[in-house]
Motif scaffolding. Structure first.
Motif, PDB file in Angstrom:
ATOM      1  N   UNK A 262      31.581  31.509  22.677  1.00  0.00           N
ATOM      2  CA  UNK A 262      30.925  31.538  23.985  1.00  0.00           C
ATOM      3  C   UNK A 262      31.214  32.874  24.660  1.00  0.00           C
ATOM      4  N   UNK A 263      32.450  33.351  24.546  1.00  0.00           N
ATOM      5  CA  UNK A 263      32.839  34.646  25.069  1.00  0.00           C
ATOM      6  C   UNK A 263      33.897  35.270  24.148  1.00  0.00           C
ATOM      7  N   UNK A 264      33.871  36.591  24.049  1.00  0.00           N
ATOM      8  CA  UNK A 264      34.925  37.338  23.377  1.00  0.00           C
ATOM      9  C   UNK A 264      35.780  37.979  24.460  1.00  0.00           C
ATOM     10  N   UNK A 265      37.092  37.801  24.356  1.00  0.00           N
ATOM     11  CA  UNK A 265      38.013  38.325  25.372  1.00  0.00           C
ATOM     12  C   UNK A 265      38.935  39.359  24.727  1.00  0.00           C
ATOM     13  N   UNK A 266      39.868  39.849  25.491  1.00  0.00           N
ATOM     14  CA  UNK A 266      40.805  40.857  24.989  1.00  0.00           C
ATOM     15  C   UNK A 266      41.622  40.312  23.828  1.00  0.00           C
ATOM     16  N   UNK A 267      42.226  41.203  23.071  1.00  0.00           N
ATOM     17  CA  UNK A 267      42.971  40.813  21.879  1.00  0.00           C
ATOM     18  C   UNK A 267      44.219  40.017  22.234  1.00  0.00           C
ATOM     19  N   UNK A 268      44.848  39.467  21.193  1.00  0.00           N
ATOM     20  CA  UNK A 268      46.085  38.706  21.404  1.00  0.00           C
ATOM     21  C   UNK A 268      47.198  39.603  21.937  1.00  0.00           C
ATOM     22  N   UNK A 269      47.088  40.897  21.699  1.00  0.00           N
ATOM     23  CA  UNK A 269      48.086  41.838  22.215  1.00  0.00           C
ATOM     24  C   UNK A 269      47.862  42.151  23.689  1.00  0.00           C
ATOM     25  N   UNK A 270      46.655  41.856  24.178  1.00  0.00           N
ATOM     26  CA  UNK A 270      46.292  42.216  25.552  1.00  0.00           C
ATOM     27  C   UNK A 270      45.934  41.006  26.401  1.00  0.00           C
ATOM     28  N   UNK A 271      46.611  39.888  26.159  1.00  0.00           N
ATOM     29  CA  UNK A 271      46.531  38.702  27.022  1.00  0.00           C
ATOM     30  C   UNK A 271      45.146  38.064  27.066  1.00  0.00           C
ATOM     31  N   UNK A 272      44.517  37.952  25.898  1.00  0.00           N
ATOM     32  CA  UNK A 272      43.190  37.348  25.840  1.00  0.00           C
ATOM     33  C   UNK A 272      43.155  35.914  26.315  1.00  0.00           C
ATOM     34  N   UNK A 273      44.216  35.154  26.067  1.00  0.00           N
ATOM     35  CA  UNK A 273      44.258  33.755  26.509  1.00  0.00           C
ATOM     36  C   UNK A 273      44.210  33.682  28.032  1.00  0.00           C
ATOM     37  N   UNK A 274      45.006  34.516  28.688  1.00  0.00           N
ATOM     38  CA  UNK A 274      45.006  34.535  30.157  1.00  0.00           C
ATOM     39  C   UNK A 274      43.633  34.918  30.687  1.00  0.00           C
ATOM     40  N   UNK A 275      43.007  35.902  30.066  1.00  0.00           N
ATOM     41  CA  UNK A 275      41.677  36.336  30.502  1.00  0.00           C
ATOM     42  C   UNK A 275      40.673  35.184  30.417  1.00  0.00           C
ATOM     43  N   UNK A 276      40.720  34.432  29.334  1.00  0.00           N
ATOM     44  CA  UNK A 276      39.798  33.312  29.162  1.00  0.00           C
ATOM     45  C   UNK A 276      40.054  32.210  30.188  1.00  0.00           C
ATOM     46  N   UNK A 277      41.325  31.923  30.434  1.00  0.00           N
ATOM     47  CA  UNK A 277      41.672  30.863  31.396  1.00  0.00           C
ATOM     48  C   UNK A 277      41.151  31.224  32.783  1.00  0.00           C
ATOM     49  N   UNK A 278      41.380  32.453  33.217  1.00  0.00           N
ATOM     50  CA  UNK A 278      40.935  32.848  34.555  1.00  0.00           C
ATOM     51  C   UNK A 278      39.410  32.932  34.641  1.00  0.00           C
ATOM     52  N   UNK A 279      38.754  33.127  33.510  1.00  0.00           N
ATOM     53  CA  UNK A 279      37.290  33.135  33.491  1.00  0.00           C
ATOM     54  C   UNK A 279      36.750  31.733  33.779  1.00  0.00           C
ATOM     55  N   UNK A 280      37.439  30.710  33.240  1.00  0.00           N
ATOM     56  CA  UNK A 280      36.974  29.335  33.411  1.00  0.00           C
ATOM     57  C   UNK A 280      37.601  28.635  34.608  1.00  0.00           C
ATOM     58  N   UNK A 281      38.778  29.100  35.005  1.00  0.00           N
ATOM     59  CA  UNK A 281      39.466  28.519  36.181  1.00  0.00           C
ATOM     60  C   UNK A 281      39.856  29.683  37.092  1.00  0.00           C
ATOM     61  N   UNK A 282      38.879  30.252  37.797  1.00  0.00           N
ATOM     62  CA  UNK A 282      39.139  31.460  38.602  1.00  0.00           C
ATOM     63  C   UNK A 282      40.213  31.255  39.661  1.00  0.00           C
ATOM     64  N   UNK A 283      40.979  32.285  39.897  1.00  0.00           N
ATOM     65  CA  UNK A 283      41.974  32.236  40.971  1.00  0.00           C
ATOM     66  C   UNK A 283      41.275  32.155  42.326  1.00  0.00           C
ATOM     67  N   UNK A 284      41.887  31.427  43.229  1.00  0.00           N
ATOM     68  CA  UNK A 284      41.340  31.327  44.571  1.00  0.00           C
ATOM     69  C   UNK A 284      40.423  30.144  44.772  1.00  0.00           C
ATOM     70  N   UNK A 285      40.111  29.427  43.695  1.00  0.00           N
ATOM     71  CA  UNK A 285      39.217  28.268  43.850  1.00  0.00           C
ATOM     72  C   UNK A 285      40.035  27.004  43.992  1.00  0.00           C
TER      73      UNK A 285
END
Length: 285
Positions: A262-285
């Motif tokens: 569905x989306x390609x995010x940053x590599x495992x060395x660059x916190x791709x999991x965190x990027x994906x989580x914040x994409x689906x559960x944005x901060x501030x909501x």
């Protein structure tokens, strides 16, 4: 709303040095605060993942052995699809004929039909090449369960025992040999096989696949596929990507996995999991 995050470990949640970044841990904890549960989906066994997760203060449900087991946060196996013992001799003959080393993952630990020291040393050598790590790093990790192989003296007695087989994993520095093995495995009934990396092949029951067991998990949890996000980098993750719409692949993932994502995010060395989580559960909501 996302209610469950399911992540592969090696090459996805874990960095190449085997650790979890501070950013990924913070994102997981943030998601939990927002009501989303977190689970691991891996080819590893429970003892291997629990040591890593406990070191970071996390406990989570887990899909193990690429879908052979689903375990609770406490490690209790709630669902399973164990390797069909009637196919065991046929499978290991493929590897023996090609002189490929292999380990047998079971509910009673790790086994080998050959000299354990030889198999362990070959596994360490393969890991050093695959992950570009020093041999001393692995020798220092002598507490890893796979470093303590038990030898099967009599295959028939082993198969008659009440020990369940999770998977058979073969590995070789020769990619051509792995490809030859996979070409032969496709003629064996009731098994599934895949490669987490290009130098290995993991053989399981035909129903032991991450996406298939995850479908059963969400039934148990009474949530929909649209409330799940999955993350992975290898072909052992493909059934999750095929069955769940919100799939995320790190930049270091296999090309075929990235094409399905569905989306390609940053590599495992660059916190791709965190990027994906914040994409689906944005901060501030």
């Amino acid at each position: 709303m996302i209610k469950l995050i399911v992540s592969d470990m090696d090459g996805t949640l874990l960095k190449h040095n085997g650790g979890i970044s501070k950013e990924n841990i913070e994102a997981i904890l943030y998601a939990k605060e927002k009501g989303a549960d977190f689970a691991i989906a891996t080819g590893r066994d429970y003892s291997s993942i629990s040591k890593i997760m406990n070191a970071h203060g996390l406990s989570c449900m887990s899909i193990l052995g690429n879908g052979a087991q689903f375990a609770s946060k406490e490690g209790e196996v709630l669902s399973s699809a164990y390797f069909p013992k009637k196919q065991f001799k046929e499978v290991i003959k493929v590897f023996d004929d090609l002189s490929i080393h292999y380990m047998i993952f079971t509910t009673a630990g790790f086994f080998s039909t050959h000299d354990p020291d030889t198999v362990r040393d070959a596994f360490i050598e393969r890991c050093c090449v695959q992950f570009d790590r020093d041999i001393d790093e692995y020798k220092e990790q002598n507490d890893m369960p796979c470093m303590h192989l038990q030898q099967i003296k009599d295959v028939n007695d082993f198969l008659k025992s009440d020990i369940d087989i999770i998977k058979v994993e073969a590995f070789s520095l020769s990619i051509k040999l792995i490809e030859k093995a996979k070409d032969q495995l496709k003629h064996i009934d009731d098994i599934a096989y895949l490669s987490s990396f290009n130098d290995n092949v993991e053989v399981t029951d035909v129903h032991a696949q991450k996406g298939m067991i995850l479908e059963k998990v969400i039934e148990r949890l009474q949530i929909s596929k649209e409330e799940v996000m999955v993350l992975g980098d290898g072909y052992n993750d493909i059934t999750m990507f095929e069955r769940f719409p919100y799939s995320f692949a790190p930049e270091n993932a296999e090309t075929g996995i990235k094409e399905l994502a569905y989306r390609v995010v940053s590599s495992c060395e660059d916190n791709g999991v965190a990027e994906a989580i914040y994409m689906m559960i944005p901060k501030g909501e």
